[in-house]
Design a protein around this motif. Structure first.
Motif, PDB file in Angstrom:
ATOM      1  N   VAL A 100      -1.944 -49.803  20.367  1.00 32.02           N
ATOM      2  CA  VAL A 100      -2.504 -49.851  21.581  1.00 32.02           C
ATOM      3  C   VAL A 100      -4.021 -49.660  21.315  1.00 32.02           C
ATOM      4  O   VAL A 100      -4.787 -50.483  22.053  1.00 32.02           O
ATOM      5  CB  VAL A 100      -1.778 -49.044  22.385  1.00 32.02           C
ATOM      6  CG1 VAL A 100      -2.770 -48.962  23.809  1.00 32.02           C
ATOM      7  CG2 VAL A 100      -0.307 -49.275  22.886  1.00 32.02           C
ATOM      8  N   GLY A 101      -4.423 -48.868  20.520  1.00 32.27           N
ATOM      9  CA  GLY A 101      -5.945 -48.698  20.510  1.00 32.27           C
ATOM     10  C   GLY A 101      -6.644 -49.752  19.681  1.00 32.27           C
ATOM     11  O   GLY A 101      -7.756 -50.002  20.080  1.00 32.27           O
ATOM     12  N   VAL A 102      -5.893 -50.327  18.796  1.00 33.55           N
ATOM     13  CA  VAL A 102      -6.445 -51.500  18.076  1.00 33.55           C
ATOM     14  C   VAL A 102      -6.444 -52.638  19.184  1.00 33.55           C
ATOM     15  O   VAL A 102      -7.437 -53.319  19.189  1.00 33.55           O
ATOM     16  CB  VAL A 102      -5.605 -51.928  16.931  1.00 33.55           C
ATOM     17  CG1 VAL A 102      -5.990 -53.058  16.261  1.00 33.55           C
ATOM     18  CG2 VAL A 102      -5.694 -50.775  15.859  1.00 33.55           C
ATOM     19  N   ALA A 103      -5.593 -52.947  20.082  1.00 31.28           N
ATOM     20  CA  ALA A 103      -5.430 -54.110  20.969  1.00 31.28           C
ATOM     21  C   ALA A 103      -6.391 -53.854  21.810  1.00 31.28           C
ATOM     22  O   ALA A 103      -7.277 -54.943  22.170  1.00 31.28           O
ATOM     23  CB  ALA A 103      -3.864 -54.019  21.719  1.00 31.28           C
ATOM     24  N   ARG A 104      -6.792 -52.546  22.543  1.00 32.48           N
ATOM     25  CA  ARG A 104      -7.935 -52.500  23.442  1.00 32.48           C
ATOM     26  C   ARG A 104      -9.407 -52.634  22.837  1.00 32.48           C
ATOM     27  O   ARG A 104     -10.103 -53.117  23.156  1.00 32.48           O
ATOM     28  CB  ARG A 104      -7.928 -50.667  23.874  1.00 32.48           C
ATOM     29  CG  ARG A 104      -6.776 -50.584  24.772  1.00 32.48           C
ATOM     30  CD  ARG A 104      -6.681 -49.269  25.211  1.00 32.48           C
ATOM     31  NE  ARG A 104      -5.445 -48.987  26.139  1.00 32.48           N
ATOM     32  CZ  ARG A 104      -4.996 -47.614  26.501  1.00 32.48           C
ATOM     33  NH1 ARG A 104      -5.713 -46.471  25.876  1.00 32.48           N
ATOM     34  NH2 ARG A 104      -4.183 -47.357  27.176  1.00 32.48           N
ATOM     35  N   GLU A 105      -9.528 -52.317  21.613  1.00 30.16           N
ATOM     36  CA  GLU A 105     -10.575 -52.212  20.753  1.00 30.16           C
ATOM     37  C   GLU A 105     -10.998 -53.741  20.643  1.00 30.16           C
ATOM     38  O   GLU A 105     -12.038 -54.305  20.550  1.00 30.16           O
ATOM     39  CB  GLU A 105     -10.686 -51.386  19.402  1.00 30.16           C
ATOM     40  CG  GLU A 105     -11.778 -51.390  18.515  1.00 30.16           C
ATOM     41  CD  GLU A 105     -11.784 -50.494  17.738  1.00 30.16           C
ATOM     42  OE1 GLU A 105     -11.959 -49.481  17.724  1.00 30.16           O
ATOM     43  OE2 GLU A 105     -11.200 -51.095  16.506  1.00 30.16           O
ATOM     44  N   SER A 106      -9.721 -54.568  20.545  1.00 27.90           N
ATOM     45  CA  SER A 106      -9.930 -55.940  19.955  1.00 27.90           C
ATOM     46  C   SER A 106     -10.160 -56.818  21.401  1.00 27.90           C
ATOM     47  O   SER A 106     -10.166 -58.095  21.383  1.00 27.90           O
ATOM     48  CB  SER A 106      -8.880 -56.443  19.151  1.00 27.90           C
ATOM     49  OG  SER A 106      -8.974 -55.583  18.005  1.00 27.90           O
ATOM     50  N   GLY A 107      -9.786 -56.375  22.568  1.00 25.36           N
ATOM     51  CA  GLY A 107      -9.799 -56.924  23.630  1.00 25.36           C
ATOM     52  C   GLY A 107      -8.605 -58.008  23.806  1.00 25.36           C
ATOM     53  O   GLY A 107      -8.513 -58.822  24.676  1.00 25.36           O
ATOM     54  N   LEU A 108      -7.313 -57.399  23.459  1.00 25.77           N
ATOM     55  CA  LEU A 108      -6.073 -58.334  23.291  1.00 25.77           C
ATOM     56  C   LEU A 108      -4.987 -57.487  24.212  1.00 25.77           C
ATOM     57  O   LEU A 108      -5.300 -56.566  24.763  1.00 25.77           O
ATOM     58  CB  LEU A 108      -5.708 -58.191  21.968  1.00 25.77           C
ATOM     59  CG  LEU A 108      -6.280 -58.700  20.909  1.00 25.77           C
ATOM     60  CD1 LEU A 108      -5.689 -58.412  19.474  1.00 25.77           C
ATOM     61  CD2 LEU A 108      -6.558 -60.096  21.246  1.00 25.77           C
ATOM     62  N   ASN A 109      -4.217 -58.438  25.003  1.00 23.09           N
ATOM     63  CA  ASN A 109      -3.229 -57.820  25.625  1.00 23.09           C
ATOM     64  C   ASN A 109      -2.310 -56.669  25.151  1.00 23.09           C
ATOM     65  O   ASN A 109      -1.804 -57.230  23.987  1.00 23.09           O
ATOM     66  CB  ASN A 109      -2.470 -59.050  26.075  1.00 23.09           C
ATOM     67  CG  ASN A 109      -1.079 -58.714  27.171  1.00 23.09           C
ATOM     68  OD1 ASN A 109      -0.369 -58.192  26.717  1.00 23.09           O
ATOM     69  ND2 ASN A 109      -1.272 -59.018  28.379  1.00 23.09           N
ATOM     70  N   GLU A 110      -2.271 -55.660  25.552  1.00 23.04           N
ATOM     71  CA  GLU A 110      -1.621 -54.631  24.776  1.00 23.04           C
ATOM     72  C   GLU A 110      -0.342 -55.044  24.698  1.00 23.04           C
ATOM     73  O   GLU A 110       0.669 -54.731  23.616  1.00 23.04           O
ATOM     74  CB  GLU A 110      -1.548 -53.457  25.522  1.00 23.04           C
ATOM     75  CG  GLU A 110      -2.986 -52.725  25.766  1.00 23.04           C
ATOM     76  CD  GLU A 110      -3.181 -51.637  26.586  1.00 23.04           C
ATOM     77  OE1 GLU A 110      -2.365 -51.189  27.066  1.00 23.04           O
ATOM     78  OE2 GLU A 110      -4.679 -51.448  26.562  1.00 23.04           O
ATOM     79  N   ARG A 111       0.415 -55.493  25.589  1.00 24.61           N
ATOM     80  CA  ARG A 111       2.176 -55.607  25.711  1.00 24.61           C
ATOM     81  C   ARG A 111       2.397 -56.882  24.459  1.00 24.61           C
ATOM     82  O   ARG A 111       3.218 -56.868  23.956  1.00 24.61           O
ATOM     83  CB  ARG A 111       2.502 -56.466  27.156  1.00 24.61           C
ATOM     84  CG  ARG A 111       3.907 -56.714  27.171  1.00 24.61           C
ATOM     85  CD  ARG A 111       4.389 -56.974  28.544  1.00 24.61           C
ATOM     86  NE  ARG A 111       4.380 -55.650  29.446  1.00 24.61           N
ATOM     87  CZ  ARG A 111       5.110 -54.676  29.495  1.00 24.61           C
ATOM     88  NH1 ARG A 111       5.909 -54.699  28.647  1.00 24.61           N
ATOM     89  NH2 ARG A 111       4.619 -53.816  30.342  1.00 24.61           N
ATOM     90  N   LEU A 112       1.547 -57.969  24.562  1.00 21.63           N
ATOM     91  CA  LEU A 112       1.716 -59.183  23.637  1.00 21.63           C
ATOM     92  C   LEU A 112       1.400 -58.547  21.995  1.00 21.63           C
ATOM     93  O   LEU A 112       2.156 -58.807  21.493  1.00 21.63           O
ATOM     94  CB  LEU A 112       0.904 -60.273  23.820  1.00 21.63           C
ATOM     95  CG  LEU A 112       1.069 -61.026  25.268  1.00 21.63           C
ATOM     96  CD1 LEU A 112       0.087 -62.220  25.329  1.00 21.63           C
ATOM     97  CD2 LEU A 112       2.695 -61.592  24.999  1.00 21.63           C
ATOM     98  N   PHE A 113       0.356 -57.512  21.991  1.00 19.57           N
ATOM     99  CA  PHE A 113       0.079 -56.967  20.769  1.00 19.57           C
ATOM    100  C   PHE A 113       1.186 -56.271  20.281  1.00 19.57           C
ATOM    101  O   PHE A 113       1.613 -56.272  19.220  1.00 19.57           O
ATOM    102  CB  PHE A 113      -1.067 -56.188  20.895  1.00 19.57           C
ATOM    103  CG  PHE A 113      -1.742 -56.148  19.667  1.00 19.57           C
ATOM    104  CD1 PHE A 113      -2.376 -56.954  18.809  1.00 19.57           C
ATOM    105  CD2 PHE A 113      -1.829 -54.675  18.954  1.00 19.57           C
ATOM    106  CE1 PHE A 113      -3.097 -56.940  17.462  1.00 19.57           C
ATOM    107  CE2 PHE A 113      -2.250 -54.491  17.604  1.00 19.57           C
ATOM    108  CZ  PHE A 113      -2.979 -55.567  16.859  1.00 19.57           C
ATOM    109  N   ILE A 114       2.133 -55.335  21.144  1.00 25.21           N
ATOM    110  CA  ILE A 114       2.870 -54.367  20.791  1.00 25.21           C
ATOM    111  C   ILE A 114       3.987 -54.908  20.395  1.00 25.21           C
ATOM    112  O   ILE A 114       4.984 -54.638  19.454  1.00 25.21           O
ATOM    113  CB  ILE A 114       3.272 -53.315  21.848  1.00 25.21           C
ATOM    114  CG1 ILE A 114       2.016 -52.395  22.134  1.00 25.21           C
ATOM    115  CG2 ILE A 114       4.305 -52.533  21.710  1.00 25.21           C
ATOM    116  CD1 ILE A 114       1.434 -51.727  21.155  1.00 25.21           C
ATOM    117  N   ALA A 115       4.373 -56.446  21.019  1.00 26.05           N
ATOM    118  CA  ALA A 115       5.557 -57.066  20.733  1.00 26.05           C
ATOM    119  C   ALA A 115       5.655 -57.328  19.150  1.00 26.05           C
ATOM    120  O   ALA A 115       6.518 -57.465  18.508  1.00 26.05           O
ATOM    121  CB  ALA A 115       5.742 -58.372  21.462  1.00 26.05           C
ATOM    122  N   SER A 116       4.440 -57.581  18.611  1.00 28.73           N
ATOM    123  CA  SER A 116       4.476 -57.784  16.997  1.00 28.73           C
ATOM    124  C   SER A 116       3.776 -56.784  16.148  1.00 28.73           C
ATOM    125  O   SER A 116       3.825 -56.729  14.962  1.00 28.73           O
ATOM    126  CB  SER A 116       3.523 -59.046  16.797  1.00 28.73           C
ATOM    127  OG  SER A 116       2.116 -58.998  17.247  1.00 28.73           O
TER     128      SER A 116
END
Length: 162
Positions: A100-116
């Motif tokens: 989640v921290g990586v997704a936030r730092e990269s400006g990515l959708n947390e839910r989609l990022f967590i899926a993978s």
């Protein structure tokens, strides 16, 4: 993409500000990905451990470092003496430590990022026994980047223990 019930709950907790944790030998640390620091859980007498530079960093890779299992602190490679309480720790990269921290730092959708990149509820660092040959091999193969990990000094305000 739909998340499992467990991942939904873990994502909700993380979005509420609950930081991930990782266990090193004999001590649990809270992972502060944004600051790149491991903070000892429930132990004010231990120093936080800084594992990288803020905003930079080892998303998929990991770090290797020397760790004193008695003192619960990193050991500088220059100060290294082979002792039974010194081990090599392999700390996973950000994709495992705090997706989640990586997704936030990269400006990515947390839910989609967590899926993978699923949230792992109970993290434990990999522990390797130390030998001088193993350390030389890691340095020669550029697995071990010097300087390794640094300690973070706590700032105490006069008259306060926090």
């Amino acid at each position: 993409m739909e998340l499992s019930d467990e991942q939904e709950e873990l994502l909700k907790q993380r979005q509420k500000g609950v930081l991930p944790e990782i266990e090193l030998p004999g001590q649990v640390y809270v992972v502060d990905w944004k600051e790149r620091v491991l903070r000892p859980k429930d132990r004010l007498d231990l120093m936080p451990l800084k594992f990288g530079e803020k905003g930079k960093g080892f998303y998929a890779d990991g770090y290797h470092f020397l760790y004193d299992t008695e003192k619960k602190e990193f050991v500088e490679i220059d100060d290294f003496k082979l002792r039974s309480n010194i081990v090599i720790i392999k700390l996973p990269g950000g994709l495992v430590l705090d997706p989640v921290g990586v997704a936030r730092e990269s400006g990515l959708n947390e839910r989609l990022f967590i899926a993978s990149n699923p949230i792992i509820p109970k993290l434990s660092a990999e522990v390797l026994r130390v030998s001088k040959n193993e350390i030389r091999r890691m340095i020669n193969n550029k697995i071990w980047k010097v300087p390794l990990i640094t300690r973070v000094a706590r700032k105490f305000k006069k008259g306060r223990g926090k």
